[in-house]
Design an enzyme around this catalytic site. Structure first.
Site, PDB file in Angstrom:
ATOM      1  N   ILE A  96      39.505  42.477  42.635  1.00  0.00           N
ATOM      2  CA  ILE A  96      40.393  43.206  41.737  1.00  0.00           C
ATOM      3  C   ILE A  96      41.469  43.896  42.559  1.00  0.00           C
ATOM      4  O   ILE A  96      41.151  44.577  43.537  1.00  0.00           O
ATOM      5  CB  ILE A  96      39.605  44.283  40.954  1.00  0.00           C
ATOM      6  CG1 ILE A  96      38.395  43.655  40.258  1.00  0.00           C
ATOM      7  CG2 ILE A  96      40.492  44.986  39.935  1.00  0.00           C
ATOM      8  CD1 ILE A  96      37.386  44.670  39.771  1.00  0.00           C
ATOM      9  N   CYS A  97      42.711  43.717  42.166  1.00  0.00           N
ATOM     10  CA  CYS A  97      43.798  44.394  42.853  1.00  0.00           C
ATOM     11  C   CYS A  97      44.059  45.711  42.125  1.00  0.00           C
ATOM     12  O   CYS A  97      44.737  45.749  41.105  1.00  0.00           O
ATOM     13  CB  CYS A  97      45.049  43.516  42.847  1.00  0.00           C
ATOM     14  SG  CYS A  97      46.465  44.322  43.602  1.00  0.00           S
TER      15      CYS A  97
END
Lengths: 159, 381
Positions: A96-97
């Site tokens: 996840i960014c």
């Protein structure tokens, strides 16, 4: 009777804090999340349900939260497992960014507050698609690299 | 006997595996317990089938005693009970290394005639070789007191040492011909002189939210009480004059504490010697000191905002005084809207992990993890 040495354990600080967070979670679970039973307090599996009125309405996803020994000085590693949602900031390997999981982590945050941020990230998405650099990124992570070793550069704060 | 400070940490949500930390005689130990029957399974609540895993140090101490541990496991009905058994066994193993030498017969015949004289009902404990005794004394309002008496080998020529749960050490008056009954009467007298002190302290413990000490004993004249709004007040009560203004110190951000300090100075004329200390504090501070229920458990404003504990879980404070000044959350964010408290050591640990933290001489300058307000802390905590 077995007297072998236990495996690597959390620091006492981390253990105490996690115990409190788990108790708080059980008393006030964040809406849309369910903590799944595992054998390990150091590894939480959390079921996420997409919020009503969003692209992910009623869809189920699973987050894996892995706490480092030095938690909360160090952020937990949070990834989606099984089938990660299609989202411009979520890679197909579950990474996840999201800045608070890396550079912007602070001990003021909790598993609950991370969950809320992830849900709001999902809720504000306008298209179900992978990040543009998904294939390259996922290829680079093939040796089981943790997302915490990635040098992230955060796309934007709109989504 | 050490007080029970063990931490039992469940390793899974079924409560069938636990990690246990405990300390004995100043040393820390830990072990894991697996295969504990789940609380959901009604019926047999015995740890018979549980498996214990020890760290190497503990394992070495228990070598040769595995069968005792196994037996205690099968007798224990829950983890907490088993932890007590483990501590008990370990204490005995450690003590067994010291030999027990008996004293001459004349010592015992004198001792037992003295005990006959004062009555066995006053004795609650006698050590293995009878050089340690414990008196049980009830005061006028029915509080039970224990006084430990250690007799020296040359008793009664040598003065016994006594330790009692009193705010001031008892100086034993000793002369040739003095005996246990004189010790008993001197202890009674001392206990009587502290009646008002205990009335005052019990009132505080019952009504206020006492942050420290966690388990106040009758000897401790110090209290730290929560005032709400991230502030607390520590007081040291004069045991002989418990209703006078005690030594006090406020904790909290300067903005919220400064007005309280002023009120104490301005309102001192309201202090009345016939009122209890807590009532006087409320009248002077012009506030109602909240009870634990008023504040509620969620607003754990007194706990450190990083590790969520009040006393630092003993990891980086390895000094001789693990519950000393440094182990309390004594750093406060000066932002009035934040006011979170932290342990100096936790804040140092956190600020050191950031590249944005600046250091000047021995002080780290960074930002509050909650509100990003500037915060500074001495590096050498």
């Amino acid at each position: 009777m077995s007297t072998s040495t236990p495996q690597k354990t959390l620091s006492r600080i981390a253990a105490h804090r996690l115990q409190k967070e788990l108790a708080e979670w059980q008393a006030n679970p964040p809406t849309g999340f369910k903590h799944k039973a595992t054998d390990d307090i150091q590894l939480w599996i959390i079921e996420v349900t997409g919020a009503p009125g969003t692209l992910y309405e009623n869809e189920q996803y699973y987050l894996q939260v892995d706490f480092p020994e030095q938690y909360p000085m160090e952020a937990p590693q949070v990834i989606f497992v099984k089938d990660p949602p299609m989202h411009p900031h979520i890679y197909s390997n579950g990474h996840i960014c999201l800045d608070i999981l890396y550079d912007s982590w602070s001990p003021a945050m909790t598993v609950s507050s991370i969950c809320m941020s992830i849900l709001s990230m999902l809720s504000s998405s306008t298209s179900k698609e992978r990040p543009p650099d998904n294939d390259r990124y996922v290829r680079n992570c093939r040796n089981g690299r943790s997302p915490k070793e990635t040098r992230w550069w955060f796309h934007d704060d709109k989504v | 006997m050490s007080e029970d400070d063990s931490t039992v940490l469940p390793l899974n949500v079924d409560f069938t595996a636990f990690h246990v930390f405990f300390s004995l005689q100043g040393k820390e130990y830990s072990f894991n317990l697996h295969n504990v029957p789940s609380p959901k399974d009604a019926g047999t609540m015995s740890l018979r089938d549980a498996k214990m895993q020890c760290e190497p140090q503990l394992q070495a101490l228990f070598r040769g005693f595995e069968h005792v541990l196994q037996q205690r496991l099968s007798q224990s009905t829950d983890v907490a009970a088993f932890v007590l058994e483990v501590k008990d066994i370990l204490e005995r193993i450690i003590r067994a290394q010291a030999n027990c030498v008996l004293l001459p017969d004349s010592f015992y015949s004198l001792l037992f005639s003295e005990i006959e004289d004062i009555g066995w009902e006053h004795i609650s404990f006698i050590g293995d070789d009878a050089t340690a005794l414990q008196f049980r004394i009830f005061d006028i309002v029915g509080r039970e007191h224990s006084v430990r008496v250690d007799l020296q080998p040359g008793y009664p020529d040598k003065v016994p040492t006594i330790s009692a749960d009193l705010p001031k050490a008892l100086e034993l008056n000793w002369w040739s011909g003095a005996g246990l009954k004189h010790i008993l009467s001197q202890c009674r007298k001392a206990i009587d002189s502290f009646q008002d002190f205990w009335t005052v302290m019990e009132d505080i413990d019952r009504k206020a939210w006492v942050l420290e000490p966690v388990h106040p004993s009758r000897a401790i004249s110090f209290r730290r009480i929560a005032l709400g709004g991230h502030c607390s007040l520590s007081i040291t009560v004069d045991a002989l004059s418990p209703r006078t203004l005690p030594e006090y110190r406020f904790f909290g951000s300067e903005n919220s504490v400064a007005p309280l300090r002023m009120r104490v100075i301005n309102n001192l004329n309201r202090w009345k010697m016939d009122m209890l200390l807590l009532e006087n504090l409320e009248s002077v501070l012009e506030l109602v000191i909240p009870s634990r229920q008023d504040i509620g458990n969620e607003d754990s404003s007194a706990d450190c905002g990083i590790c969520y504990a009040y006393f630092i879980p003993n990891a980086y404070v390895t000094g001789s005084d693990p519950c000393g000044e440094a182990s309390r959350p004594d750093r406060v964010c000066e932002n009035l809207n934040c006011g979170r408290t932290f342990h100096g050591a936790c804040l140092v640990e956190w600020l050191r992990s950031l590249t944005t933290t600046r250091q000047s001489f021995d002080v780290l300058f960074g930002h509050c993890p909650y509100c990003s307000h500037p915060i500074a802390v001495k590096n050498s905590i």
